[in-house]
Design an enzyme around this catalytic site. Structure first.
Site, PDB file in Angstrom:
ATOM      1  N   HIS A 110      45.215  58.487  67.635  1.00 22.09           N
ATOM      2  CA  HIS A 110      45.206  59.334  68.835  1.00 22.09           C
ATOM      3  C   HIS A 110      46.379  59.033  69.766  1.00 22.09           C
ATOM      4  CE1 HIS A 110      41.197  60.023  67.323  1.00 22.09           C
ATOM      5  NE2 HIS A 110      40.953  60.918  68.262  1.00 22.09           N
ATOM      6  N   LYS A 155      49.661  75.310  78.797  1.00 23.18           N
ATOM      7  CA  LYS A 155      49.529  76.296  77.717  1.00 23.18           C
ATOM      8  C   LYS A 155      49.422  75.540  76.400  1.00 23.18           C
ATOM      9  CE  LYS A 155      51.040  80.974  76.543  1.00 23.18           C
ATOM     10  NZ  LYS A 155      49.744  81.637  76.611  1.00 23.18           N
TER      11      LYS A 155
HETATM   12  N1  PDD Z   1      47.833  84.507  76.343  1.00 23.78           N
HETATM   13  N2  PDD Z   1      45.326  83.029  80.503  1.00 23.78           N
HETATM   14  C1  PDD Z   1      45.237  82.637  79.219  1.00 23.78           C
HETATM   15  C2  PDD Z   1      44.175  81.660  78.846  1.00 23.78           C
HETATM   16  C3  PDD Z   1      46.151  83.119  78.263  1.00 23.78           C
HETATM   17  O1  PDD Z   1      46.072  82.690  76.991  1.00 23.78           O
HETATM   18  C4  PDD Z   1      47.132  84.062  78.660  1.00 23.78           C
HETATM   19  C5  PDD Z   1      48.134  84.623  77.694  1.00 23.78           C
HETATM   20  C6  PDD Z   1      47.179  84.448  80.004  1.00 23.78           C
HETATM   21  C7  PDD Z   1      48.215  85.422  80.524  1.00 23.78           C
HETATM   22  O2  PDD Z   1      49.489  84.824  80.552  1.00 23.78           O
HETATM   23  P1  PDD Z   1      50.833  85.675  80.408  1.00 23.78           P
HETATM   24  O3  PDD Z   1      50.827  86.704  81.479  1.00 23.78           O
HETATM   25  O4  PDD Z   1      51.907  84.691  80.552  1.00 23.78           O
HETATM   26  O5  PDD Z   1      50.784  86.306  79.008  1.00 23.78           O
HETATM   27  C8  PDD Z   1      46.264  83.902  80.900  1.00 23.78           C
HETATM   28  C9  PDD Z   1      48.835  84.810  75.346  1.00 23.78           C
HETATM   29  C10 PDD Z   1      49.322  86.233  75.395  1.00 23.78           C
HETATM   30  C11 PDD Z   1      48.329  84.391  73.980  1.00 23.78           C
HETATM   31  O6  PDD Z   1      47.735  83.315  73.919  1.00 23.78           O
HETATM   32  O7  PDD Z   1      48.567  85.084  72.986  1.00 23.78           O
END
Ligand code: PDD
Length: 289
Positions: A110, A155
């Site tokens: 880990h 992310k």
């Molecule tokens: N997803 N919140 C979450 C949990 C997300 O996964 C996303 C985007 C967003 C919106 O973020 P943005 O405007 O930067 O796309 C909010 C992407 C599109 C994905 O996981 O495919």
């Protein structure tokens, strides 16, 4: 029988410094992305060959890397060149580029490995318009308890909570979920959520409980351009249920109306006027980029 149809265009990906056909890209099973979900990602839309809101996406990628203590493997210029080169290899007009960085390959433990170098993977897919019926009628959502971890502002590629939330939406005959933690709205499984009341558009507070979508800042400026009030605030289930309109936003869905929540119509049950204004402003922003 002779087949005159053109061959499928090859999908190219980038893996650790090399462009290659998708089917040839392989990652060792000891990659920490595979073993631990130890990595981060980005999804960047590109219209007519141009990455949209690139500076913001790159800044978030660097923030995510720093938060999980992976040294940024590429310079700003190298990231941009990689994204441009990947887009140029495909003929689709609009695309979305997926960038994925893991802590690399190491014996399973880990704790961080001493000498692994990050795995860098990138691919591009066709960015298809949202189906016309969804734009015209809106989509359904279900509300859910948010049971994810408390660093949703990263992310992360560890997306099990988001995967289960999205599947719960699909199982409920919906396209997205609206999650609530301690009675307060957070976000969708892969989108941010917006509550419209009169001329005010409200999103969840930008803290560790949600991912700050790149469309958050964009929607703030689109609201200003449209004469709408933008704010972030803790929203109760009651406030969400009583919205005039609900919207979701993401890189691939842009802005989309939610017209049914838990089987009940949202407002009039039809896409509303604030959606129409913001969607048009979004298209104008793409055209002007
Ligand atoms: N997803 N919140 C979450 C949990 C997300 O996964 C996303 C985007 C967003 C919106 O973020 P943005 O405007 O930067 O796309 C909010 C992407 C599109 C994905 O996981 O495919």
């Amino acid at each position: 029988m002779q087949d005159d149809s053109p061959p499928d265009p090859e999908t190219w990906v980038f893996l650790n410094g090399t462009f290659m056909p998708l089917r040839e890209a392989k990652v060792p099973v000891l990659d920490r992305g595979f073993i631990f979900g130890d990595g981060i990602y980005e999804v960047v839309p590109a219209y007519a060959g141009r990455p949209f809101r690139w500076a913001e996406h790159l800044a978030r990628l660097k923030r995510s890397l720093a938060r999980i203590r992976i040294a940024n493997p590429l310079s700003d210029q190298a990231w941009l060149e990689l994204v441009r080169a990947l887009i140029a290899r495909h003929s689709w007009r609009d695309q979305f580029v997926y960038l994925h960085i893991t802590r690399g390959v190491a014996k399973r433990d880990h704790a961080f490995p001493k000498d692994a170098s990050p795995t860098v993977f990138a691919m591009s897919s066709e960015l298809l318009p949202v189906p016309a019926v969804q734009r015209e009628e809106g989509v359904a959502a279900v509300s859910l308890d948010d049971v994810r971890w408390l660093q949703c502002d990263i992310k992360s590629i560890s997306l099990l909570g988001n995967v289960l939330a999205r599947q719960a939406a699909v199982d409920g005959g919906a396209v997205e979920c609206i999650q609530f933690r301690d009675g307060v709205m957070t976000e969708g499984s892969s989108s941010n959520i917006w509550v419209v009341k009169d001329e005010t558009v409200t999103g969840a507070p930008l803290d560790h409980r949600i991912l700050e979508g790149i469309r958050v800042g964009l929607i703030e400026s689109l609201c200003a351009a449209c004469g709408l009030t933008f704010r972030t605030s803790a929203l109760s289930r009651q406030e969400v249920a009583c919205a005039n309109e609900l919207l979701l936003s993401s890189a691939t869905k842009e802005i989309l109306p939610i017209t049914r929540l838990d089987g009940h119509p949202v407002g009039s049950g039809r896409p509303g006027p604030v959606y129409a204004r913001l969607y048009q402003a979004y298209q104008d922003a793409i055209a002007a980029a």
